[in-house]
Design a protein around this motif. Structure first.
Motif, short mmCIF file in Angstrom:
data_model
loop_
_atom_site.label_atom_id
_atom_site.label_comp_id
_atom_site.label_asym_id
_atom_site.label_seq_id
_atom_site.Cartn_x
_atom_site.Cartn_y
_atom_site.Cartn_z
N VAL A 122 0.85 -1.20 0.00
CA VAL A 122 0.00 0.00 0.00
C VAL A 122 0.89 1.24 0.00
O VAL A 122 1.88 1.31 0.73
N SER A 123 0.53 2.21 -0.85
CA SER A 123 1.33 3.44 -0.98
C SER A 123 0.85 4.52 -0.01
O SER A 123 -0.25 4.43 0.55
N LEU A 124 1.67 5.55 0.14
CA LEU A 124 1.29 6.71 0.96
C LEU A 124 -0.03 7.30 0.47
O LEU A 124 -0.91 7.60 1.28
N GLU A 125 -0.18 7.42 -0.83
CA GLU A 125 -1.41 8.01 -1.37
C GLU A 125 -2.63 7.15 -1.01
O GLU A 125 -3.70 7.67 -0.68
N GLN A 126 -2.45 5.84 -1.07
CA GLN A 126 -3.56 4.94 -0.73
C GLN A 126 -3.91 5.04 0.76
O GLN A 126 -5.07 5.01 1.14
N VAL A 127 -2.89 5.17 1.61
CA VAL A 127 -3.16 5.34 3.05
C VAL A 127 -3.97 6.63 3.25
O VAL A 127 -4.98 6.64 3.95
N PHE A 128 -3.52 7.70 2.61
CA PHE A 128 -4.23 8.97 2.77
C PHE A 128 -5.67 8.86 2.29
O PHE A 128 -6.59 9.37 2.94
N SER A 129 -5.91 8.17 1.18
CA SER A 129 -7.28 8.13 0.64
C SER A 129 -8.16 7.11 1.37
O SER A 129 -9.37 7.30 1.49
N ARG A 130 -7.56 6.02 1.89
CA ARG A 130 -8.38 4.97 2.52
C ARG A 130 -8.67 5.25 4.00
O ARG A 130 -9.65 4.77 4.54
N TYR A 131 -7.78 5.98 4.67
CA TYR A 131 -7.98 6.25 6.11
C TYR A 131 -8.36 7.72 6.35
O TYR A 131 -9.10 8.03 7.28
N GLY A 132 -7.81 8.61 5.52
CA GLY A 132 -7.89 10.04 5.81
C GLY A 132 -9.29 10.58 6.00
O GLY A 132 -9.61 11.14 7.06
N PRO A 133 -10.18 10.44 4.99
CA PRO A 133 -11.49 11.08 5.09
C PRO A 133 -12.26 10.66 6.35
O PRO A 133 -12.84 11.50 7.03
N THR A 134 -12.24 9.36 6.67
CA THR A 134 -13.02 8.87 7.82
C THR A 134 -12.45 9.38 9.14
O THR A 134 -13.19 9.80 10.03
N ILE A 135 -11.13 9.35 9.28
CA ILE A 135 -10.53 9.81 10.54
C ILE A 135 -10.67 11.32 10.67
O ILE A 135 -11.05 11.83 11.73
N LYS A 136 -10.41 12.04 9.58
CA LYS A 136 -10.48 13.51 9.62
C LYS A 136 -11.89 13.98 9.96
O LYS A 136 -12.08 14.93 10.72
N ARG A 137 -12.88 13.28 9.40
CA ARG A 137 -14.28 13.68 9.61
C ARG A 137 -14.69 13.48 11.07
O ARG A 137 -15.41 14.30 11.64
N GLY A 138 -14.23 12.40 11.69
CA GLY A 138 -14.69 12.09 13.04
C GLY A 138 -13.77 12.56 14.15
O GLY A 138 -14.21 12.73 15.29
#
Lengths: 202, 202
Positions: free
Chosen positions: B158-174
């Motif tokens: 898994v790449s850095l970009e994939q980590v940002f897109s797969r985890y980022g929105p959900t964690i940032k939102r909550g």
């Protein structure tokens, strides 16, 4: 460098990952392996959520859940002390108190003090919430033994009288209706055991 | 014969013992084995208890804890679907909804309906409580990957970009403050990875 409050909390959350490696005597219901203390704590929290109406008195279910989530974290330092081991309860209590001070001391002071107080309340088992939490902590392994055909009782040659004296007072005090069920289960279990034993020559 | 309310609750509590045998992709922090979904649920409940002040908005910590305790029970029927598996989320959602109906349907009707509603609220992730619960459910495995030197990211390339897109929105939102920490961790992790990679011939 001083840790921030968030760093302390994350450090504590990493430390308690070790509870997943503390192995209890009780098996899973499918007998595939022994239970660990982290999944046991999860299961007990679910017991509290579902069985709150069988508590001896008025309880705050959410406080009981919190108590059960953290009641075993001291085992990270001390290990699980099985009910049938006959170990000295005084030295065990001292070790667990030291472990609680160390572990909750990892947290920011106010939060650590609150959780330490909740853990101590569980240990003292004097409030309605703690009496119910303690009852569930005895009820769950009893249920496992019944539904695995003996479990730790068979392994430790525990008698009906010992089951009644080791589980009865705590469950009856915190959840008398659950103890009524246990009495039936235990009596039937040991009667079935006895009928399978080879007869002594008369 | 009709089961009593207590029998139904005990039946449900026995059924969910199987969550202890649902294996996730994430390892324990000491890498000794993979984590199971029951101990993961316990750990998340502790995250909620300790990290509630980092929620995006006002949350009821006890509701979040209850949500996290039961959020994965559907995996008893469906199994764990890893974040990096790329499976169809529509058919997964249908299967999980069926599992929730079956499992919570084991309980007395009112209690089953309440817990089903809480599970559905988590899945929809629209309330403040559910958004925070979802954020923690993404944050915990990210933390594991960071502190095990890559974990499921290394295993799945898994790449850095994939980590940002797969985890980022959900964690940032909550839990935006937790995401700020994650961004630093993830950036440093992938920078360190890159510095260890053999240089390409120029």
């Amino acid at each position: 460098m001083q840790s921030t409050a968030l760093e302390k909390r994350l450090n504590f959350l990493r430390e308690i990952d070790r509870l997943k490696s503390v192995i209890r005597q009780s098996p899973l219901l499918d007998k595939s392996r022994k239970e660990n203390s982290a999944e046991h704590s999860w299961h007990l929290a679910m017991y509290a959520l579902l069985l709150n109406e069988y508590a001896c008195g008025p309880v705050d279910t959410n406080r009981v859940i919190q108590m059960l989530l953290l009641h075993d974290v001291v085992e990270i330092d001390v290990g699980d002390v099985p009910i049938h081991s006959g170990s000295s309860s005084e030295s065990q209590a001292e070790q667990e108190a030291r472990a609680a001070t160390r572990l909750f001391g990892l947290l920011p002071q106010q939060q650590g003090s609150e959780l330490l107080a909740l853990w101590q309340e569980f240990e003292l088992a004097e409030t309605e919430d703690a009496k119910f939490a303690k009852a569930l902590d005895r009820f769950q392994p009893l249920l496992i033994n019944i539904f695995t055909g003996g479990g730790t009782w068979t392994e430790n040659s525990v008698s009906l009288e010992q089951v009644f004296s080791r589980y009865g007072p705590t469950i009856k005090r915190g959840a008398p209706l659950l103890w009524a069920v246990c009495e039936q289960w235990v009596t039937q279990h040991f009667a079935a055991q006895a009928s399978r034993m080879p007869r002594q020559a008369s």
